[in-house]
Scaffold this active site. Structure first.
Site, PDB file in Angstrom:
ATOM      1  N   HIS A  24       0.692  -1.387   0.048  1.00  0.00           N
ATOM      2  CA  HIS A  24      -0.134   0.089   0.383  1.00  0.00           C
ATOM      3  C   HIS A  24       0.913   1.349   0.099  1.00  0.00           C
ATOM      4  CE1 HIS A  24      -3.217  -2.777   0.511  1.00  0.00           C
ATOM      5  NE2 HIS A  24      -2.565  -3.576   1.573  1.00  0.00           N
ATOM      6  N   CYS A  25       2.320   1.345  -0.463  1.00  0.00           N
ATOM      7  CA  CYS A  25       2.698   2.602  -0.811  1.00  0.00           C
ATOM      8  C   CYS A  25       3.183   2.871   0.141  1.00  0.00           C
ATOM      9  CB  CYS A  25       2.523   3.618  -1.515  1.00  0.00           C
ATOM     10  SG  CYS A  25       1.842   3.250  -3.287  1.00  0.00           S
ATOM     11  N   ALA A  26       3.444   1.911   1.743  1.00  0.00           N
ATOM     12  CA  ALA A  26       3.881   2.222   3.183  1.00  0.00           C
ATOM     13  C   ALA A  26       4.591   1.344   3.717  1.00  0.00           C
ATOM     14  CB  ALA A  26       3.252   2.260   3.929  1.00  0.00           C
TER      15      ALA A  26
END
Length: 398
Positions: A354-356
């Site tokens: 999740h782009c984290a």
């Protein structure tokens, strides 16, 4: 709130994919007919260039852009001159990180939960990068924050509502402490502005970034809010036509904000659609949207929290996770979970990191599956999601 009535406004539910259960709203929301119509109006009735030509079509574009800016400003409680249009929240955060003259050698303080959009820009800045670590509870540790908030911190830049855990930071307290320390505060509002009432004046936040594609608006439109005194000190991330008053071969005189930061041709139809999206959200009511998401999240949590094969990323309490339900199933990869949900039940969720990435890497977790809710989702869809996850557990979990 009548979700069934609202669904009549969304073309997806009239298409050949009308049976899809769309639970990927933290990535991108659906768009209602009102937003699509507003964008089409630009292309059909005044498909011209705003802010340059003076004929009637160009004037209509300029008026519509001004109107959208006014609507978005009112939506978050500021004046139109404090609204800068970007192409997304990522660009807005880059403008905040790279456009303000932070003291060289000072520090930026973020959390260890940041989206890459509020992590990577600081890696290439001149600032030291400090993190507030999150305990096992998943909740923000204010005491740790205060300990990290040292005199060398020139800016606090934090995600307001996290896109993985759904937790919302105590923004007022964070901002007050930062200002007492002489630090500016930037909030990544990508997951908060679409889901709760935000008043930037009440928060006293210095800068706030968000994207319209997460709040019923078109893709390709983002916003950076900044206080007057902040805008006066900032430099544009991009410069050129539309941002300057005049130039000669040696000098340039920039226009005042916000035009100073909006070089080049803007996404006119998208900005006009953004104004329509804000109109729609205000008509529904942000308090009603937040309450609806909480009710749906309680349904998901109650249905799956006692399943021993399902791990909900903390905090487990639905009341602390906004409209986000992130989880893993024992013995399964998150991408497999998402693919099976889609194949057997038409349920659209997101999987992966999740782009984290730092959040997952630091915890030794290879991503998660995430269901995220919005105003058009229903209890029936939640029930079908719970049944699908139960089936996946019985069939595939080891």
């Amino acid at each position: 709130m009548d979700a069934a009535r609202l669904r009549l406004d969304f073309p997806l539910y009239e298409s050949e994919n009308k049976d899809v259960i769309y639970l990927d709203n933290a990535c991108q929301t659906l768009r209602p007919k009102q937003v699509i119509a507003a964008m089409d109006e630009y292309y059909y009735q005044f498909p011209a260039c705003g802010g340059r030509s003076i004929h009637r079509l160009a004037t209509q574009v300029s008026l519509k852009i001004d109107e959208a800016r006014e609507k978005i400003a009112a939506f978050i409680g500021c004046t139109p001159r404090n609204i800068i249009f970007t192409k997304n929240c990522t660009e807005a955060l880059n403008l905040a990180a790279k456009g303000y003259p932070f003291a060289k050698g000072s520090a930026v303080l973020t959390t260890d939960l940041e989206h890459n959009s509020n992590h990577v820009p600081w890696m290439s800045s001149r600032l030291q990068h400090k993190f507030v670590r999150t305990p096992a509870s998943g909740l923000f540790d204010f005491n740790t924050y205060q300990q990290q908030l040292t005199k060398d911190v020139s800016v606090v830049s934090m995600v307001h509502t996290n896109n993985v855990t759904g937790t919302t930071l105590p923004a007022r307290e964070i901002i007050s402490a930062a200002h007492d320390n002489g630090s500016l505060v930037i909030l990544d509002g990508a997951q908060s502005v679409p889901h709760q009432k935000i008043d930037v004046k009440a928060l006293d936040v210095d800068m706030l970034a968000f994207s319209l594609h997460k709040m019923l608006g078109p893709s390709g439109v983002g916003v950076l809010y900044a206080k007057d005194e902040v805008l006066e000190k900032m430099s544009p991330l991009i410069s050129g036509g539309g941002s300057v008053g005049t130039t000669d071969y040696e000098n340039v005189a920039f226009l005042p904000p916000p035009e100073k930061f909006e070089a080049g041709l803007l996404n006119y139809s998208g900005i006009i659609g953004a104004g329509a999206a804000v109109d729609y959200l205000q008509q529904v009511g942000m308090e009603e949207i937040a309450a609806h998401e909480q009710e749906l999240n309680r349904c998901l949590t109650a249905g799956l929290q006692d399943n021993e094969a399902v791990t909900i990323l903390p905090p487990v309490a639905a009341a602390q996770r906004s409209g986000i339900f992130s989880f893993n199933i024992r013995g399964m990869d998150s991408h497999d979970i998402a693919m099976i949900c889609d194949e057997i039940a038409g349920i659209a969720i997101r999987s992966g990191m999740h782009c984290a990435h730092p959040f997952f890497v630091a915890r030794g977790i290879n991503g998660c599956a995430r269901a995220s809710l919005y105003l058009y989702n229903t209890k029936e869809e939640c029930r079908r999601f719970v049944e699908t996850i139960d089936y996946i557990v019985r069939t595939f979990s080891s």
